[in-house]
Design a protein around this motif. Structure first.
Motif, PDB file in Angstrom:
ATOM      1  N   MET A 293       4.311   5.110  14.561  1.00 28.98           N
ATOM      2  CA  MET A 293       3.188   4.736  13.846  1.00 28.98           C
ATOM      3  C   MET A 293       2.145   5.633  13.481  1.00 28.98           C
ATOM      4  O   MET A 293       1.335   5.483  12.694  1.00 28.98           O
ATOM      5  CB  MET A 293       2.196   4.731  14.836  1.00 28.98           C
ATOM      6  CG  MET A 293       0.842   3.708  15.477  1.00 28.98           C
ATOM      7  SD  MET A 293       0.940   3.428  17.158  1.00 28.98           S
ATOM      8  CE  MET A 293       0.770   5.195  18.010  1.00 28.98           C
ATOM      9  N   LEU A 294       2.513   7.251  13.122  1.00 23.55           N
ATOM     10  CA  LEU A 294       1.784   8.307  12.255  1.00 23.55           C
ATOM     11  C   LEU A 294       1.923   7.765  10.855  1.00 23.55           C
ATOM     12  O   LEU A 294       0.847   7.815  11.013  1.00 23.55           O
ATOM     13  CB  LEU A 294       2.012   9.156  12.627  1.00 23.55           C
ATOM     14  CG  LEU A 294       2.307   9.777  14.312  1.00 23.55           C
ATOM     15  CD1 LEU A 294       3.609  11.021  14.358  1.00 23.55           C
ATOM     16  CD2 LEU A 294       1.225   9.556  14.128  1.00 23.55           C
ATOM     17  N   ARG A 295       2.738   7.082  10.557  1.00 22.13           N
ATOM     18  CA  ARG A 295       2.788   6.824   8.741  1.00 22.13           C
ATOM     19  C   ARG A 295       1.858   5.755   8.376  1.00 22.13           C
ATOM     20  O   ARG A 295       0.978   5.825   7.473  1.00 22.13           O
ATOM     21  CB  ARG A 295       4.156   6.213   8.387  1.00 22.13           C
ATOM     22  CG  ARG A 295       5.318   7.507   8.541  1.00 22.13           C
ATOM     23  CD  ARG A 295       6.223   6.529   8.191  1.00 22.13           C
ATOM     24  NE  ARG A 295       5.835   5.865   6.879  1.00 22.13           N
ATOM     25  CZ  ARG A 295       7.086   4.568   6.541  1.00 22.13           C
ATOM     26  NH1 ARG A 295       7.848   4.801   7.128  1.00 22.13           N
ATOM     27  NH2 ARG A 295       7.178   4.171   5.283  1.00 22.13           N
ATOM     28  N   LEU A 296       1.079   4.642   9.290  1.00 24.05           N
ATOM     29  CA  LEU A 296       0.361   3.685   9.116  1.00 24.05           C
ATOM     30  C   LEU A 296      -1.326   4.767   9.032  1.00 24.05           C
ATOM     31  O   LEU A 296      -1.800   4.017   9.005  1.00 24.05           O
ATOM     32  CB  LEU A 296       0.291   2.585  10.442  1.00 24.05           C
ATOM     33  CG  LEU A 296       1.107   1.428  10.005  1.00 24.05           C
ATOM     34  CD1 LEU A 296       1.124   0.582  11.360  1.00 24.05           C
ATOM     35  CD2 LEU A 296       0.870   1.075   8.492  1.00 24.05           C
ATOM     36  N   PHE A 297      -1.281   5.374   9.852  1.00 29.75           N
ATOM     37  CA  PHE A 297      -2.419   6.194  10.292  1.00 29.75           C
ATOM     38  C   PHE A 297      -3.424   6.650   8.695  1.00 29.75           C
ATOM     39  O   PHE A 297      -4.361   7.754   9.461  1.00 29.75           O
ATOM     40  CB  PHE A 297      -2.415   6.879  11.964  1.00 29.75           C
ATOM     41  CG  PHE A 297      -2.704   6.956  12.665  1.00 29.75           C
ATOM     42  CD1 PHE A 297      -2.863   5.198  12.752  1.00 29.75           C
ATOM     43  CD2 PHE A 297      -2.273   7.112  13.876  1.00 29.75           C
ATOM     44  CE1 PHE A 297      -2.840   4.714  14.544  1.00 29.75           C
ATOM     45  CE2 PHE A 297      -1.810   6.772  15.225  1.00 29.75           C
ATOM     46  CZ  PHE A 297      -2.140   5.646  14.788  1.00 29.75           C
TER      47      PHE A 297
ATOM     48  N   PHE B 184      -0.783  -8.354   3.250  1.00 32.41           N
ATOM     49  CA  PHE B 184      -1.390  -9.404   2.149  1.00 32.41           C
ATOM     50  C   PHE B 184      -0.667  -9.438   1.094  1.00 32.41           C
ATOM     51  O   PHE B 184      -0.082 -10.090   0.265  1.00 32.41           O
ATOM     52  CB  PHE B 184      -3.016 -10.007   2.580  1.00 32.41           C
ATOM     53  CG  PHE B 184      -2.556 -11.349   2.092  1.00 32.41           C
ATOM     54  CD1 PHE B 184      -2.109 -12.050   2.739  1.00 32.41           C
ATOM     55  CD2 PHE B 184      -2.853 -11.707   1.072  1.00 32.41           C
ATOM     56  CE1 PHE B 184      -2.162 -14.030   2.174  1.00 32.41           C
ATOM     57  CE2 PHE B 184      -3.425 -12.973   0.533  1.00 32.41           C
ATOM     58  CZ  PHE B 184      -2.836 -13.509   0.889  1.00 32.41           C
ATOM     59  N   GLY B 185      -1.661  -7.760   0.275  1.00 30.32           N
ATOM     60  CA  GLY B 185      -1.114  -8.067  -1.016  1.00 30.32           C
ATOM     61  C   GLY B 185      -0.068  -7.359  -1.143  1.00 30.32           C
ATOM     62  O   GLY B 185       0.386  -8.011  -2.565  1.00 30.32           O
ATOM     63  N   HIS B 186       0.920  -6.978  -0.661  1.00 34.93           N
ATOM     64  CA  HIS B 186       2.368  -6.330  -0.998  1.00 34.93           C
ATOM     65  C   HIS B 186       2.539  -7.618  -0.657  1.00 34.93           C
ATOM     66  O   HIS B 186       3.973  -7.618  -1.291  1.00 34.93           O
ATOM     67  CB  HIS B 186       2.344  -5.765   0.106  1.00 34.93           C
ATOM     68  CG  HIS B 186       3.653  -4.643  -0.443  1.00 34.93           C
ATOM     69  ND1 HIS B 186       4.124  -3.536  -1.080  1.00 34.93           N
ATOM     70  CD2 HIS B 186       4.503  -4.799   0.526  1.00 34.93           C
ATOM     71  CE1 HIS B 186       5.088  -3.668  -1.016  1.00 34.93           C
ATOM     72  NE2 HIS B 186       5.945  -4.067  -0.531  1.00 34.93           N
ATOM     73  N   VAL B 187       2.974  -8.195  -0.149  1.00 34.29           N
ATOM     74  CA  VAL B 187       3.251  -9.674   0.302  1.00 34.29           C
ATOM     75  C   VAL B 187       2.911 -10.335  -0.694  1.00 34.29           C
ATOM     76  O   VAL B 187       4.368 -10.911  -1.650  1.00 34.29           O
ATOM     77  CB  VAL B 187       3.522 -10.631   1.539  1.00 34.29           C
ATOM     78  CG1 VAL B 187       3.735 -11.738   1.225  1.00 34.29           C
ATOM     79  CG2 VAL B 187       4.176  -9.298   3.054  1.00 34.29           C
TER      80      VAL B 187
ATOM     81  N   ALA C  81       6.474  -0.267  18.605  1.00 29.95           N
ATOM     82  CA  ALA C  81       7.420  -1.019  17.749  1.00 29.95           C
ATOM     83  C   ALA C  81       6.828  -1.755  17.119  1.00 29.95           C
ATOM     84  O   ALA C  81       7.588  -2.286  15.897  1.00 29.95           O
ATOM     85  CB  ALA C  81       7.944  -2.304  18.964  1.00 29.95           C
ATOM     86  N   SER C  82       5.757  -2.326  16.726  1.00 29.00           N
ATOM     87  CA  SER C  82       4.614  -3.099  15.909  1.00 29.00           C
ATOM     88  C   SER C  82       4.488  -1.807  14.530  1.00 29.00           C
ATOM     89  O   SER C  82       4.915  -3.158  13.763  1.00 29.00           O
ATOM     90  CB  SER C  82       3.609  -3.172  16.618  1.00 29.00           C
ATOM     91  OG  SER C  82       3.631  -4.175  17.485  1.00 29.00           O
TER      92      SER C  82
ATOM     93  N   ASN D 179       6.029  -1.454   8.816  1.00 32.99           N
ATOM     94  CA  ASN D 179       6.178  -0.003   7.906  1.00 32.99           C
ATOM     95  C   ASN D 179       7.166  -0.623   6.916  1.00 32.99           C
ATOM     96  O   ASN D 179       7.257  -0.422   6.322  1.00 32.99           O
ATOM     97  CB  ASN D 179       6.231   0.653   8.166  1.00 32.99           C
ATOM     98  CG  ASN D 179       5.283   1.443   8.648  1.00 32.99           C
ATOM     99  OD1 ASN D 179       4.473   1.898   7.747  1.00 32.99           O
ATOM    100  ND2 ASN D 179       4.897   2.815  10.072  1.00 32.99           N
ATOM    101  N   GLU D 180       7.532  -1.965   8.094  1.00 33.96           N
ATOM    102  CA  GLU D 180       9.089  -2.394   6.756  1.00 33.96           C
ATOM    103  C   GLU D 180       8.534  -3.306   6.365  1.00 33.96           C
ATOM    104  O   GLU D 180       9.462  -3.250   4.892  1.00 33.96           O
ATOM    105  CB  GLU D 180      10.156  -3.791   7.900  1.00 33.96           C
ATOM    106  CG  GLU D 180      10.840  -2.543   9.022  1.00 33.96           C
ATOM    107  CD  GLU D 180      11.973  -3.069  10.158  1.00 33.96           C
ATOM    108  OE1 GLU D 180      11.000  -4.715  10.074  1.00 33.96           O
ATOM    109  OE2 GLU D 180      12.329  -2.886  11.039  1.00 33.96           O
ATOM    110  N   VAL D 181       7.769  -4.043   6.547  1.00 36.73           N
ATOM    111  CA  VAL D 181       7.079  -4.925   5.142  1.00 36.73           C
ATOM    112  C   VAL D 181       6.420  -4.161   4.275  1.00 36.73           C
ATOM    113  O   VAL D 181       6.532  -4.484   3.127  1.00 36.73           O
ATOM    114  CB  VAL D 181       5.744  -5.892   6.331  1.00 36.73           C
ATOM    115  CG1 VAL D 181       5.239  -6.791   4.818  1.00 36.73           C
ATOM    116  CG2 VAL D 181       6.467  -7.285   7.139  1.00 36.73           C
ATOM    117  N   LEU D 182       5.805  -2.915   4.572  1.00 32.70           N
ATOM    118  CA  LEU D 182       5.225  -2.564   3.487  1.00 32.70           C
ATOM    119  C   LEU D 182       5.876  -1.111   2.467  1.00 32.70           C
ATOM    120  O   LEU D 182       5.617  -1.171   1.262  1.00 32.70           O
ATOM    121  CB  LEU D 182       3.948  -1.050   4.201  1.00 32.70           C
ATOM    122  CG  LEU D 182       2.584  -1.940   4.924  1.00 32.70           C
ATOM    123  CD1 LEU D 182       2.114  -0.906   5.925  1.00 32.70           C
ATOM    124  CD2 LEU D 182       2.177  -2.282   3.397  1.00 32.70           C
ATOM    125  N   ASP D 183       7.175  -1.086   3.357  1.00 35.53           N
ATOM    126  CA  ASP D 183       7.859  -0.356   3.201  1.00 35.53           C
ATOM    127  C   ASP D 183       9.423  -1.236   1.835  1.00 35.53           C
ATOM    128  O   ASP D 183       9.784  -0.582   0.658  1.00 35.53           O
ATOM    129  CB  ASP D 183       9.201   0.889   3.457  1.00 35.53           C
ATOM    130  CG  ASP D 183       8.123   1.504   4.324  1.00 35.53           C
ATOM    131  OD1 ASP D 183       7.508   1.688   3.840  1.00 35.53           O
ATOM    132  OD2 ASP D 183       9.279   1.629   5.781  1.00 35.53           O
TER     133      ASP D 183
END
Length: 575
Positions: A1-5, A93-96, A301-302, A307-311
């Motif tokens: 979660m820290l990575r999202l921050f 959304f932009g990454h997808v 968990a969320s 991050n799975e999507v962004l990575d």
């Protein structure tokens, strides 16, 4: 979660304001019990009314400062977390949007929707709590312990017993709840999938009278989620009564022991009242931390899913050395192209080679599953070839940027896709600055003016989600008009005439011939009548090139093509 921050960086001043305000609020909350003790011990006990008014005024002032700080902290934390959620949704959304169809196949549309909405909301909610509590809870706990010891060190021994018991109980409950929080997100994914299929396929479900079956499927997914949620809530429901029990027993012990110390003259009444408040503050700070610990596992968990999507790195990416296209415009060539879907036992296409030039119509025909749609999906790079190359305007499409490549193509998919809005907005999807004259001309070529003219608002008529207020043929004609407005170098029609009657089909193809004299046309079709006049017909059979040539040439040389023709046309029509 820290990575999202890391996405909090643009809002660092808001976060700084929250931390400062929470710090001020915590100081005011810690100072108020001491002032109350002074009122009781020095004012009430001694009958000093001026001192009571004086200290009472200080208390009102400090309480006001604390209240204003609390309101400000709530406002800025809500603003920071909402802005964070908006930014993360934009990033996801932009990454997808850069994903190839393979990434969509891997994750699934339903899961992507859940990750972009529910998962980001979970992280957003826990962020509000973190901003408020990550300063307040530790400060209230540590500050409360210091202040309690300053009032009476011996009485603080009660806290030495109570706090480890409380912390151990919180840890045990949270540890048991973490796996269930992760499971809940998976259950939500499943429920979204079933719900999405049920809503999008409602016509098929009703036509086959499978409503009860779909209801049972939804009930099963719903029950799984409900059972998991109940398990989580049962575990978490233990926490509050357990904490209240420890807090109440601690209060009883403090009053009992404190009463004895007051009787012996070792403590004053005001100090005991202040000590009780500090004990409550310490307990409530642990309660705040426990609430944070309850929320953080689910948010973590969320965050992992986000991050799975962004990575995820798209399989299809622009080449660093993008080349300019050649002098020829609309020239298409397949050179020994092979393609396999992930996990497939056999290639969907094997060693396909052909050329298509401007001013020509190249038709692609074959049985179901022969690879027709797969072939045309490779042209705009929805997928990348496993072997061989596709050349457009003398350049391998992998050496073109995806934007430059797709600007050359007017693609009409097998399933007509329209968007919520008006007919004009859907047509301008092909060309944003298309004039009214250009739209009318495209609609005329696509044989769409007939039904558009019957609508009261004309080109301003509304299109519902997915074009559900239009017939299949109307949707196909609008999809074709959208591609025509674009005026591309290459037209790709993926079985785009299947919903049209023979008369409209013939009129549309005749109009297209005149409209696309300078463009390359690739046409996938099931009906032989649609491809009869093509300059070149490619026949596919189980992913292999079974034949290539004109209708007459293939009737003489290709068994697969003859079978298709004889299955659709009478002897008189063939003659």
């Amino acid at each position: 979660m820290l990575r999202l921050f890391r996405f909090l960086k643009p809002f660092r001043w808001l976060i700084a304001a929250v931390l400062v305000l929470v710090f001020i609020q915590s100081l005011s909350d810690l100072y108020l019990p001491t002032l109350m003790a002074d009122i009781v011990d020095d004012g009430v006990a001694k009958g000093d009314t001026p001192l009571i008014w004086k200290i009472g005024s200080y208390m009102l002032l400090i309480a006001a400062v604390g209240g204003i700080s609390s309101i400000g902290a709530s406002y800025f934390s809500a603003k920071a977390s909402a802005s964070f959620g908006r930014l993360v949704r934009e990033k996801v959304f932009g990454h997808v949007q850069n994903f190839s169809l393979q990434e969509f196949d891997k994750i699934g549309t339903a899961s992507l929707i859940t990750r972009t909405t529910n998962d980001i909301t979970q992280v957003q909610q826990v962020l509000i709590m973190i901003l408020r509590m990550m300063v307040m809870a530790p400060m209230m706990c540590i500050g409360g312990i210091i202040m309690a010891i300053s009032k009476d060190a011996k009485l603080s021994l009660v806290l030495v017993v109570a706090l480890p018991v409380l912390a151990g109980a919180i840890f045990a409950v949270v540890r048991k709840g973490i796996p269930l929080f992760k499971m809940m997100q998976v259950r939500i994914d499943k429920l979204n999938l079933v719900l999405r299929e049920g809503l999008t396929g409602i016509r098929v479900i009703r036509s086959f009278d499978r409503t009860n079956y779909e209801n049972k499927k939804f009930d099963a997914a719903n029950s799984d989620l409900t059972e998991t949620a109940i398990k989580v809530n049962k575990i978490m429901a233990v926490m509050m009564p357990l904490m209240m029990l420890v807090m109440n027993l601690s209060t009883v012990a403090i009053i009992a022991i404190g009463g004895l110390r007051i009787e012996n003259g070792d403590m004053e009444v005001g100090s005991l009242m202040a000590f009780i408040q500090y004990a409550m503050q310490i307990m409530f700070s642990l309660l705040m931390l426990s609430m944070l610990l309850v929320m953080v596992p689910r948010a973590s968990a969320s965050a992992v899913r986000i991050n799975e999507v962004l990575d995820m790195v798209p399989d299809i990416a622009d080449n660093a050395s993008v080349k300019n296209t050649g002098t020829r415009k609309g020239y298409v060539e397949f050179r020994d192209v092979t393609f396999s879907y992930p996990g497939a036992e056999q290639p969907a296409l094997s060693n396909i080679s052909f050329k298509a030039a401007p001013g020509e119509v190249t038709a692609i025909i074959g049985g179901t599953g022969s690879g027709k749609s797969t072939l045309v999906n490779l042209i705009p790079r929805f997928y990348d070839t496993a072997g061989g190359s596709i050349i457009i305007d003398d350049v391998d499409i992998r050496d073109l940027s995806q934007e430059a490549l797709r600007e050359k193509i007017g693609f009409v998919p097998q399933k007509a896709v329209l968007f919520t809005g008006t007919i004009a907005e859907n047509m301008r999807y092909g060309k944003e600055n298309a004039t009214d004259e250009e739209m009318e001309h495209a609609a005329e070529v696509a044989q769409a003016t007939e039904f558009i003219g019957t609508m009261k608002e004309g080109y301003g008529a509304s299109v519902s989600q997915g074009g559900n207020n239009l017939s299949g043929g109307q949707k196909q004609r609008l999809s074709i008009a959208r591609a025509l407005v674009r005026q591309p170098e290459i037209y790709v029609f993926d079985d785009s005439f299947s919903a049209l009657d023979f008369k409209t089909d013939a009129k549309l193809r005749a109009a297209l011939r005149k409209e696309t004299v300078d463009s390359t046309v690739l046409l996938v079709a099931q009906r032989v009548s649609t491809v009869l006049d093509a300059d070149r017909i490619i026949v596919l059979d189980e992913g292999q090139l079974a034949g290539i040539g004109t209708h007459q040439e293939l009737m003489e040389s290709c068994d697969v093509y003859r079978e298709i023709v004889y299955s659709q046309l009478s002897e008189e029509e063939i003659a």
